[in-house]
Design an enzyme around this catalytic site. Structure first.
Site, PDB file in Angstrom:
ATOM      1  N   HIS A 145      -7.465 -11.926   3.219  1.00  0.00           N
ATOM      2  CA  HIS A 145      -6.177 -11.948   2.613  1.00  0.00           C
ATOM      3  C   HIS A 145      -5.630 -12.644   2.204  1.00  0.00           C
ATOM      4  O   HIS A 145      -4.294 -12.123   2.101  1.00  0.00           O
ATOM      5  CB  HIS A 145      -6.427 -10.294   2.471  1.00  0.00           C
ATOM      6  CG  HIS A 145      -6.946  -8.508   2.606  1.00  0.00           C
ATOM      7  ND1 HIS A 145      -7.769  -9.547   1.529  1.00  0.00           N
ATOM      8  CD2 HIS A 145      -7.256  -7.918   3.001  1.00  0.00           C
ATOM      9  CE1 HIS A 145      -8.099  -8.277   1.438  1.00  0.00           C
ATOM     10  NE2 HIS A 145      -8.248  -7.449   2.212  1.00  0.00           N
ATOM     11  N   HIS A 177      -5.883  -3.352  -3.454  1.00  0.00           N
ATOM     12  CA  HIS A 177      -6.429  -2.881  -2.390  1.00  0.00           C
ATOM     13  C   HIS A 177      -6.315  -1.547  -2.441  1.00  0.00           C
ATOM     14  O   HIS A 177      -6.209  -1.147  -1.031  1.00  0.00           O
ATOM     15  CB  HIS A 177      -6.436  -3.835  -1.775  1.00  0.00           C
ATOM     16  CG  HIS A 177      -7.185  -3.485   0.039  1.00  0.00           C
ATOM     17  ND1 HIS A 177      -7.110  -2.817   0.876  1.00  0.00           N
ATOM     18  CD2 HIS A 177      -7.794  -4.663   0.614  1.00  0.00           C
ATOM     19  CE1 HIS A 177      -8.397  -2.534   1.416  1.00  0.00           C
ATOM     20  NE2 HIS A 177      -8.573  -4.268   2.094  1.00  0.00           N
ATOM     21  N   GLU A 228     -12.097  -3.212  -4.862  1.00  0.00           N
ATOM     22  CA  GLU A 228     -11.438  -4.679  -4.936  1.00  0.00           C
ATOM     23  C   GLU A 228     -12.990  -5.612  -5.404  1.00  0.00           C
ATOM     24  O   GLU A 228     -13.725  -5.406  -5.056  1.00  0.00           O
ATOM     25  CB  GLU A 228     -11.494  -4.853  -3.794  1.00  0.00           C
ATOM     26  CG  GLU A 228     -10.975  -3.759  -2.499  1.00  0.00           C
ATOM     27  CD  GLU A 228     -10.758  -4.471  -1.098  1.00  0.00           C
ATOM     28  OE1 GLU A 228     -10.161  -5.959  -0.728  1.00  0.00           O
ATOM     29  OE2 GLU A 228     -11.400  -3.531  -0.459  1.00  0.00           O
TER      30      GLU A 228
END
Length: 346
Positions: free
Chosen positions: A106, A177, A313
């Protein structure tokens, strides 16, 4: 349709953070904040017309300063994992934050877009968040302009429109998310939810959850959700891939043509009668069953634990920066990033 605003807290730098509610005429309502462009609330009617909030999150701003599970956040510039926390682009190697074993997850846990304060433009049925990100930020090349627009429709849809451009080729792979629990955010396990994924293949991973590069058929494996089944039916099966992910935490290859908006998932929960359909024009989706949620107090005093929410996602495949055989997430002056994901409730 309506958009309203209320104070949500003060960022560590002293900036006021607001929650923006986007509502339709039937009570369906999303609450989003300009910190992390986070989806904090999503109120959806059940089979009796009773509204409940179906996404995990916090009542106040302060817990989002940590937000170790990334509840509701927009992730960028690159979501998911990049192997070895490095990639080569146009002959140059770029080094990223090493924050997930030897890999990058991320982008950056403290500097990523989920920890940024976004500019805001209100519409009649939407809110657009935007930011600028400079060349070299978090190790990624290019001066980037990013926008994310949340729209609520009269058909009980939440539409997320991502746009980005960069003055140099770079990796852009945005996602949201959000953790869903269709029985209500504080209702415990999601293992009884029934999930259908329109995906004939997935990308197996090695240690560290980095894809091997193989695109494998789901036929005959616990990863086959094409006909629909309970999330809990095979999540703890004796399967090496499930052991690596501690359950489902993998990328599925969505059937159909990349770039075309198509349904890739349907989720239902019997007690509430809620059904959620999901659509995207992207090539993949990370279905994550919340295996690593650690005990935390969320909204309305609810205690969240392992597998009490699931994520869908939408994305380019993990480690695509190092996998030329995967669909490319390289964007720059000749290729702008423009994609839509829709969560529709029935």
């Amino acid at each position: 349709m309506a958009v309203s605003r209320e104070a949500f807290g003060t960022a560590e730098c002293g900036t006021q953070i607001y929650r923006y509610y986007i509502s339709n005429g039937k009570g369906f309502r999303a609450g989003v904040i300009n910190y992390g462009a986070i989806l904090v609330n999503l109120f959806v009617p059940d089979k009796n017309g009773q509204l409940q909030d179906v996404v995990l999150g916090y009542d106040t701003l302060e817990p989002y300063f940590e937000n170790g599970s990334f509840f509701g956040a927009v992730i960028g510039p690159s979501a998911n994992r990049i192997g070895g926390a490095r990639f080569v682009l146009d002959g140059k190697e770029y080094s990223l934050d090493v924050n997930d074993g030897v890999n990058n997850l991320h982008s950056h846990k403290d500097l990523g877009y989920h920890k940024r304060i976004w500019d805001v433009q209100e519409g009649t049925d939407s809110v657009t968040f935007s930011l600028q990100d400079v060349d070299g930020s978090m190790g990624f090349p290019g001066n980037k302009r990013i926008s994310v627009t949340y729209t609520v429709t009269e058909d009980d849809e939440l539409r997320i429109h991502y746009q980005a451009e960069s003055d140099r080729d770079t990796i852009i792979n945005l996602t949201n998310h959000t953790y869903f629990n269709l029985a209500g955010h504080g209702s415990g396990s999601i293992l009884d939810h029934k999930l259908q994924l329109m995906a004939s293949c997935y990308t197996p991973t090695a240690a560290g959850s980095i894809p091997t590069g193989e695109i494998a058929e789901v036929e005959g494996t616990p990863f086959d959700f094409r006909k629909g089944k309970r999330i809990g039916d095979e999540i703890d099966a004796d399967d090496e891939q499930l052991k690596i992910g501690l359950g489902y935490d993998h990328n599925w290859v969505i059937d159909g043509e990349i770039g075309q908006l198509r349904k890739f998932a349907s989720v239902s929960e019997d007690k509430s009668g809620r059904v959620m359909e999901a659509y995207t024009d992207l090539p993949g989706v990370q279905f994550y069953a919340g295996n690593c949620i650690t005990e935390t107090v969320g909204k309305e005093g609810a205690v969240y634990n392992k597998r009490c929410g699931f994520c869908l996602e939408t994305q380019y495949y993990p480690d695509t920066a190092n996998k030329p055989e995967f669909p490319s997430a390289v964007f720059g002056p000749e290729r702008k990033y423009d994609t839509v994901t829709v969560y529709k409730f029935l």
